[in-house]
Design a protein around this motif. Sequence first.
Motif, PDB file in Angstrom:
ATOM      1  N   GLY A 108      -1.776  24.945   3.896  1.00  0.00           N
ATOM      2  CA  GLY A 108      -0.686  23.779   5.119  1.00  0.00           C
ATOM      3  C   GLY A 108      -1.602  22.928   5.394  1.00  0.00           C
ATOM      4  O   GLY A 108      -3.222  23.696   5.894  1.00  0.00           O
ATOM      5  N   GLN A 109      -2.069  21.722   5.315  1.00  0.00           N
ATOM      6  CA  GLN A 109      -2.992  20.903   5.810  1.00  0.00           C
ATOM      7  C   GLN A 109      -2.141  19.430   6.242  1.00  0.00           C
ATOM      8  O   GLN A 109      -0.767  19.034   6.006  1.00  0.00           O
ATOM      9  N   GLN A 110      -2.616  18.872   8.101  1.00  0.00           N
ATOM     10  CA  GLN A 110      -1.270  17.467   7.745  1.00  0.00           C
ATOM     11  C   GLN A 110      -1.207  16.656   6.875  1.00  0.00           C
ATOM     12  O   GLN A 110      -2.053  16.060   6.112  1.00  0.00           O
ATOM     13  N   TRP A 111       0.096  16.804   6.487  1.00  0.00           N
ATOM     14  CA  TRP A 111       1.118  17.021   6.572  1.00  0.00           C
ATOM     15  C   TRP A 111       1.593  16.895   5.469  1.00  0.00           C
ATOM     16  O   TRP A 111       3.147  17.004   5.359  1.00  0.00           O
ATOM     17  N   TRP A 113       2.465  20.594   2.047  1.00  0.00           N
ATOM     18  CA  TRP A 113       1.976  21.785   1.847  1.00  0.00           C
ATOM     19  C   TRP A 113       1.048  21.924   0.228  1.00  0.00           C
ATOM     20  O   TRP A 113       1.757  20.800  -1.515  1.00  0.00           O
ATOM     21  N   SER A 141      -4.821  27.851   5.920  1.00  0.00           N
ATOM     22  CA  SER A 141      -4.526  26.202   6.822  1.00  0.00           C
ATOM     23  C   SER A 141      -6.155  25.590   6.736  1.00  0.00           C
ATOM     24  O   SER A 141      -6.636  26.229   6.849  1.00  0.00           O
ATOM     25  N   HIS A 146       0.118  25.608  10.754  1.00  0.00           N
ATOM     26  CA  HIS A 146       1.421  25.142   9.779  1.00  0.00           C
ATOM     27  C   HIS A 146       2.222  26.489   9.964  1.00  0.00           C
ATOM     28  O   HIS A 146       1.988  27.215   9.529  1.00  0.00           O
ATOM     29  N   ALA A 181       9.561  21.868   8.420  1.00  0.00           N
ATOM     30  CA  ALA A 181       8.057  21.935   9.146  1.00  0.00           C
ATOM     31  C   ALA A 181       8.437  23.426  10.559  1.00  0.00           C
ATOM     32  O   ALA A 181       9.584  22.298  11.341  1.00  0.00           O
ATOM     33  N   SER A 185       2.328  20.510  14.590  1.00  0.00           N
ATOM     34  CA  SER A 185       1.429  20.173  13.938  1.00  0.00           C
ATOM     35  C   SER A 185       0.210  18.831  14.045  1.00  0.00           C
ATOM     36  O   SER A 185      -0.291  18.813  13.460  1.00  0.00           O
ATOM     37  N   GLY A 186       0.816  17.927  14.478  1.00  0.00           N
ATOM     38  CA  GLY A 186       0.952  16.840  15.246  1.00  0.00           C
ATOM     39  C   GLY A 186       1.434  15.732  14.881  1.00  0.00           C
ATOM     40  O   GLY A 186       2.869  16.234  14.918  1.00  0.00           O
ATOM     41  N   TYR A 189       4.175  15.912  11.755  1.00  0.00           N
ATOM     42  CA  TYR A 189       4.577  17.393  11.503  1.00  0.00           C
ATOM     43  C   TYR A 189       6.607  17.243  10.973  1.00  0.00           C
ATOM     44  O   TYR A 189       6.861  17.872  10.636  1.00  0.00           O
ATOM     45  N   MET A 192       6.769  17.262   7.315  1.00  0.00           N
ATOM     46  CA  MET A 192       5.956  17.901   6.508  1.00  0.00           C
ATOM     47  C   MET A 192       7.279  19.037   6.073  1.00  0.00           C
ATOM     48  O   MET A 192       7.879  20.200   6.815  1.00  0.00           O
TER      49      MET A 192
END
Length: 232
Positions: A108-111, A113, A141, A146, A181, A185-186, A189, A192
């Motif tokens: 998981g990373q912004q934003w 997968w 992550s 996430h 999501a 997470s920001g 999100y 996501m």
Amino acid sequence: MTPHSPGTEQIDTLLWIGFVAATILAVAVIGGLLYALRSYRAERGAEPRQLTGGRRIQLRVAAVLGAFALVLFVLSVSFTDKAEETPATGPIGLRAADSEPLKILTTGQQWLWRYDYPNEAFSYYKLVVPVDTAVELDLVSTDVVHTWDVPELAGKRDAVPGKTNRVVFRADEEGTYFGQAATLSGQAYAAMRTAVEVVSPAEYEAFIEGSKEDIQAAQDRVVGLIKKGETP
């Protein structure tokens, strides 16, 4: 929600048990109140009777409630344990996953997968898995927490920086299942999302081989452009 994995079937059953238990308690409490109001209400102008319950009645009610709570506790523990068990690959699943689940690194990373398959192929957003096959996602992550959440296949699991969490499931039917999501997470999100495409074992193997070839071809092209002094 329609369960399409053994774990989600257990969770769905547990939710129904909780709903039925809550309904029984609500009906019992409301029925008792209505009975008491109807049986012991005072006539107009008369002082209402003062009622006290006997010790035996209190003990009986306590025993019934205690037994009810114990049954719910045992059922919840039993179904929760079953939901967390690693399912076995079925007869039409991927034969390479007979002895152990198919492991896929899920980052998981912004934003978005990213999914890394065993043959070094990878994909973003869409995860492709074979039907009737035990799948294990190792969640990690690169930045913040996430939550991977595809309700029809598995319960929620967090991808935490510096830690690896596990999601296991076995999709029982081909198709596409969607998730989104479940943790802030920001700013982006809400966008996501993810999709899990369940295909036949043959289609899965063709997908990861084709993806690996496409990735290798793209890398070779970039290397070639760099050698020529061109911008990729």
